[in-house]
Design a protein around this motif. Structure first.
Motif, PDB file in Angstrom:
ATOM      1  N   MET A   1       0.783  -1.113   0.436  1.00 58.89           N
ATOM      2  CA  MET A   1      -0.101   0.034  -0.309  1.00 58.89           C
ATOM      3  C   MET A   1       1.040   1.401   0.229  1.00 58.89           C
ATOM      4  N   ILE A   2       2.548   0.653   0.138  1.00 61.05           N
ATOM      5  CA  ILE A   2       3.024   2.301  -0.144  1.00 61.05           C
ATOM      6  C   ILE A   2       3.085   3.143  -1.432  1.00 61.05           C
ATOM      7  N   LYS A   3       3.143   4.147  -1.566  1.00 57.52           N
ATOM      8  CA  LYS A   3       2.927   5.055  -2.814  1.00 57.52           C
ATOM      9  C   LYS A   3       4.162   6.587  -2.252  1.00 57.52           C
ATOM     10  N   LEU A   4       4.450   6.816  -3.722  1.00 59.80           N
ATOM     11  CA  LEU A   4       5.243   7.945  -3.478  1.00 59.80           C
ATOM     12  C   LEU A   4       3.615   9.090  -4.618  1.00 59.80           C
ATOM     13  N   ASP A   5       3.297   9.516  -3.239  1.00 63.43           N
ATOM     14  CA  ASP A   5       2.728  10.908  -4.158  1.00 63.43           C
ATOM     15  C   ASP A   5       2.711  12.269  -3.429  1.00 63.43           C
ATOM     16  N   LYS A   6       1.737  12.707  -3.620  1.00 66.00           N
ATOM     17  CA  LYS A   6       1.672  14.420  -3.332  1.00 66.00           C
ATOM     18  C   LYS A   6       1.064  14.512  -1.963  1.00 66.00           C
ATOM     19  N   ILE A   7       1.683  15.039  -1.503  1.00 70.62           N
ATOM     20  CA  ILE A   7       1.372  15.454   0.441  1.00 70.62           C
ATOM     21  C   ILE A   7       1.483  16.858   0.919  1.00 70.62           C
ATOM     22  N   THR A   8       0.502  16.658   1.896  1.00 73.95           N
ATOM     23  CA  THR A   8       1.300  17.874   2.641  1.00 73.95           C
ATOM     24  C   THR A   8       2.331  17.934   3.406  1.00 73.95           C
ATOM     25  N   ALA A   9       3.233  18.899   3.491  1.00 76.50           N
ATOM     26  CA  ALA A   9       4.894  18.800   3.848  1.00 76.50           C
ATOM     27  C   ALA A   9       4.094  19.447   5.479  1.00 76.50           C
ATOM     28  N   PRO A  10       5.091  18.476   6.083  1.00 76.22           N
ATOM     29  CA  PRO A  10       4.766  19.339   8.048  1.00 76.22           C
ATOM     30  C   PRO A  10       5.415  20.093   8.299  1.00 76.22           C
ATOM     31  N   LYS A  11       4.353  21.102   9.232  1.00 69.77           N
ATOM     32  CA  LYS A  11       5.299  22.667   8.971  1.00 69.77           C
ATOM     33  C   LYS A  11       6.573  22.059  10.684  1.00 69.77           C
ATOM     34  N   LEU A  12       7.164  23.481  10.485  1.00 67.01           N
ATOM     35  CA  LEU A  12       8.620  23.395  10.947  1.00 67.01           C
ATOM     36  C   LEU A  12       7.599  23.520  12.492  1.00 67.01           C
ATOM     37  N   ASP A  13       8.319  22.943  14.037  1.00 69.11           N
ATOM     38  CA  ASP A  13       7.980  23.056  15.285  1.00 69.11           C
ATOM     39  C   ASP A  13       8.584  25.235  15.628  1.00 69.11           C
ATOM     40  N   GLN A  14       7.758  25.742  15.796  1.00 68.19           N
ATOM     41  CA  GLN A  14       8.398  27.041  16.123  1.00 68.19           C
ATOM     42  C   GLN A  14       8.507  27.481  17.652  1.00 68.19           C
ATOM     43  N   THR A  15       8.549  28.034  18.047  1.00 64.06           N
ATOM     44  CA  THR A  15       8.829  29.225  19.097  1.00 64.06           C
ATOM     45  C   THR A  15       9.333  27.719  20.002  1.00 64.06           C
ATOM     46  N   LEU A  16      11.155  27.168  19.268  1.00 64.93           N
ATOM     47  CA  LEU A  16      11.564  26.325  19.921  1.00 64.93           C
ATOM     48  C   LEU A  16      12.107  27.142  21.736  1.00 64.93           C
ATOM     49  N   ARG A  17      11.799  25.850  22.754  1.00 70.54           N
ATOM     50  CA  ARG A  17      11.969  26.814  24.151  1.00 70.54           C
ATOM     51  C   ARG A  17      12.566  25.681  25.191  1.00 70.54           C
ATOM     52  N   PRO A  18      13.729  25.998  24.802  1.00 73.90           N
ATOM     53  CA  PRO A  18      14.503  24.689  26.071  1.00 73.90           C
ATOM     54  C   PRO A  18      13.661  24.956  27.719  1.00 73.90           C
ATOM     55  N   ILE A  19      13.450  23.429  27.747  1.00 74.99           N
ATOM     56  CA  ILE A  19      12.631  23.182  29.031  1.00 74.99           C
ATOM     57  C   ILE A  19      13.805  22.058  30.129  1.00 74.99           C
ATOM     58  N   GLN A  20      14.077  23.477  31.043  1.00 73.53           N
ATOM     59  CA  GLN A  20      15.441  22.439  31.926  1.00 73.53           C
ATOM     60  C   GLN A  20      14.885  21.909  32.992  1.00 73.53           C
ATOM     61  N   LEU A  21      16.157  21.542  33.214  1.00 69.36           N
ATOM     62  CA  LEU A  21      15.111  19.426  34.429  1.00 69.36           C
ATOM     63  C   LEU A  21      14.987  20.488  35.702  1.00 69.36           C
ATOM     64  N   THR A 451       7.072  18.209  -3.358  1.00 69.90           N
ATOM     65  CA  THR A 451       6.460  17.626  -2.752  1.00 69.90           C
ATOM     66  C   THR A 451       5.666  15.854  -2.605  1.00 69.90           C
ATOM     67  N   ALA A 452       6.447  15.385  -2.798  1.00 64.45           N
ATOM     68  CA  ALA A 452       6.041  14.402  -3.094  1.00 64.45           C
ATOM     69  C   ALA A 452       6.489  13.428  -2.095  1.00 64.45           C
ATOM     70  N   ALA A 453       6.368  12.325  -0.688  1.00 62.40           N
ATOM     71  CA  ALA A 453       6.533  12.083   0.039  1.00 62.40           C
ATOM     72  C   ALA A 453       6.314  10.284   0.192  1.00 62.40           C
ATOM     73  N   LEU A 454       6.813   9.336   0.450  1.00 59.03           N
ATOM     74  CA  LEU A 454       5.969   8.173   0.381  1.00 59.03           C
ATOM     75  C   LEU A 454       4.539   8.359   1.502  1.00 59.03           C
ATOM     76  N   THR A 455       3.924   7.578   1.653  1.00 59.05           N
ATOM     77  CA  THR A 455       2.323   7.345   2.186  1.00 59.05           C
ATOM     78  C   THR A 455       1.763   6.286   2.378  1.00 59.05           C
ATOM     79  N   ALA A 456       1.032   5.839   3.071  1.00 60.29           N
ATOM     80  CA  ALA A 456       0.423   4.639   2.921  1.00 60.29           C
ATOM     81  C   ALA A 456      -1.236   4.592   3.245  1.00 60.29           C
ATOM     82  N   LYS A 457      -1.792   6.486   2.667  1.00 62.31           N
ATOM     83  CA  LYS A 457      -3.083   6.277   2.463  1.00 62.31           C
ATOM     84  C   LYS A 457      -3.540   5.723   1.968  1.00 62.31           C
TER      85      LYS A 457
END
Length: 457
Positions: A1-21, A451-457
């Motif tokens: 069921m795997i295919k190479l298809d045009k899909i929406t790419a993930p967005k970048l993670d925003q406001t990266l901020r370190p969390i201290q232990l 624009t094309a990534a592997l997907t199992a949709k």
């Protein structure tokens, strides 16, 4: 069921901020170690570190010994000593563990001041080793040989092992690294604070790989693309990889001025504390641009590999054995055909590879709080590799509730990532599996096609 298809790419993670232990997390770590020492009858444990192998030391102290080596000595009573060289002696006052500083100038760089008349054993004796009957030595290597006594293998420098034995002549010495990363090791699972702490690095690696893939183009150099893989002044957990064409020419590991050409094989990796992202494929738009003998790359390598990644993510669950997960991957991606040889998945933390419960005879159970990289590396002769390595954390309902309550922003990000993988990629994650990065399992094997990534949709 795997295919190479045009899909929406993930967005970048925003406001990266370190969390201290938190202080509570560090206090729990020490308490856990003392309890393990009582359980396994260690009067004292001695944790060695250098910059390259500092994770076990940093787990308790909060820092790694820049430039030098160091020891953390902890007695079953809870009393602790930090043995430090010239340039780290001032860190003892800032350490996350209350400890008495002991100066060992032998840990310093060559030709730095050696203002002592004491020998190494005499200095080490200041850490109150003389009365210990059983001492556990912890470097970084958890030995699992089937033909040797692993407790008798030590990965500390010889001068230290010899000196420690002189400082504690009546003690029995054992390799105690398993206390931290063995089957029941303290470092194998994480609380909500630790997961939030590590998510920062996983997001940073994810953003780096997504940006580098978008920048990749014929005519650009390895260094131009690699510049997108590192960010925010953070120290990578691995060598940053951006290689076009043949890798390791003249034993070189690092990005160079070599320019990307159409049809080149591509490898790239970015990793930080808590997570790594790796990608492999070709600098092409379509299969028609692949080298003649490699035009079936999608069917022969990339799609079977991605099916194994999908299977891994859909199969892993709290309570299953490492052996069961290993055999599942062996079934869908036979080692004899696809040439992988390392464990298909491993734990990470401050290190890129902490340990792995996934091996052929593993009876180890997958636990809540485990931070994993799904690391399956096919090697099929005549073809480029395939990779979309990334990370997830396993969390039961109790841990999920704590994460949601204490770190609601992280919880929302993880739910959005789950939804993306389910709805856009077609990977049916259980509720226990929480992606650490937006890039997790997003794979474009043809790097010039944005624009094309592997997907199992």
């Amino acid at each position: 069921m795997i295919k190479l298809d045009k899909i929406t790419a993930p967005k970048l993670d925003q406001t990266l901020r370190p969390i201290q232990l938190t202080d509570e997390t560090l206090s729990a770590r020490k308490a856990g170690l003392v309890a393990k020492m009582q359980e396994e009858n260690y009067d004292t444990v001695i944790i060695y570190a250098d910059l390259e192998h500092g994770g076990n030391f940093e787990y308790f102290t909060g820092f790694v010994p820049r430039f030098e080596e160091a020891l953390l000595v902890i007695h079953q009573t809870g009393e602790a000593f930090l043995v430090l060289g010239n340039e780290n002696l001032n860190k003892a006052a800032h350490a996350r563990i209350k400890a008495t500083a002991v100066h060992l100038p032998h840990f310093s760089l060559p030709n730095q001041p050696m203002a002592t008349t004491l020998s190494v054993p005499e200095i080490l004796a200041q850490t109150k080793l003389a009365t210990a009957k059983t001492i556990g030595l912890i470097g970084w290597k958890y030995f699992t040989s089937q033909s040797e006594d692993n407790t008798g293998l030590f990965d500390l420098p010889y001068f230290l092992v010899a000196s420690l034995k002189q400082a504690a002549p009546a003690a029995e010495f054992k390799n105690a690294t398993g206390v931290l990363i063995g089957e029941q090791g303290l470092r194998r699972t994480n609380n909500a604070n630790e997961i939030a702490h590590y998510e920062f690095g996983a997001m940073l690696a994810g953003n780096g790989i997504l940006q580098a893939m978008d920048q990749l183009a014929v005519g650009k150099s390895e260094m131009e693309i690699a510049a997108w893989l590192n960010d925010l002044g953070q120290t990578p957990s691995v060598v940053t990889i951006m290689a076009t064409g043949e890798r390791f020419e003249k034993a070189n590991l690092y990005p160079t001025a070599k320019k990307i050409q159409l049809g080149d094989r591509i490898s790239m990796t970015s990793g930080y504390k808590g997570g790594l992202q790796s990608r492999g494929g070709y600098a092409v738009n379509t299969a028609a641009e692949l080298p003649k003998a490699e035009k079936d790359y999608l069917d022969r390598v990339a799609m079977p590999y991605f099916n194994a990644v999908k299977t891994w993510l859909e199969t892993i669950t709290i309570g299953m054995t490492g052996e069961a997960l290993y055999q599942t991957i062996e079934t869908v991606l036979p080692k004899a055909t696809y040439g992988w040889h390392l464990n298909p998945g491993h734990l990470c933390a401050d290190e890129e590879w902490l340990a792995s419960p996934i091996y052929p005879t593993s009876k180890e159970r997958i636990q809540s709080g485990m931070l994993f990289q799904f690391d399956i590396i096919p090697s099929v002769a005549g073809y480029a590799g395939a990779s979309c390595e990334g990370g997830v954390v396993l969390a039961d309902q109790a841990l999920q509730a704590t994460m949601k309550g204490e770190y609601p922003d992280m919880w929302a990000r993880m739910q959005a990532r789950r939804n993306y993988l389910i709805e856009e990629i077609g990977i049916q994650l259980s509720e226990e599996v929480l992606p650490m990065s937006n890039a997790t399992a997003y794979y474009r094997p043809f790097f010039l096609n944005k624009t094309a990534a592997l997907t199992a949709k």
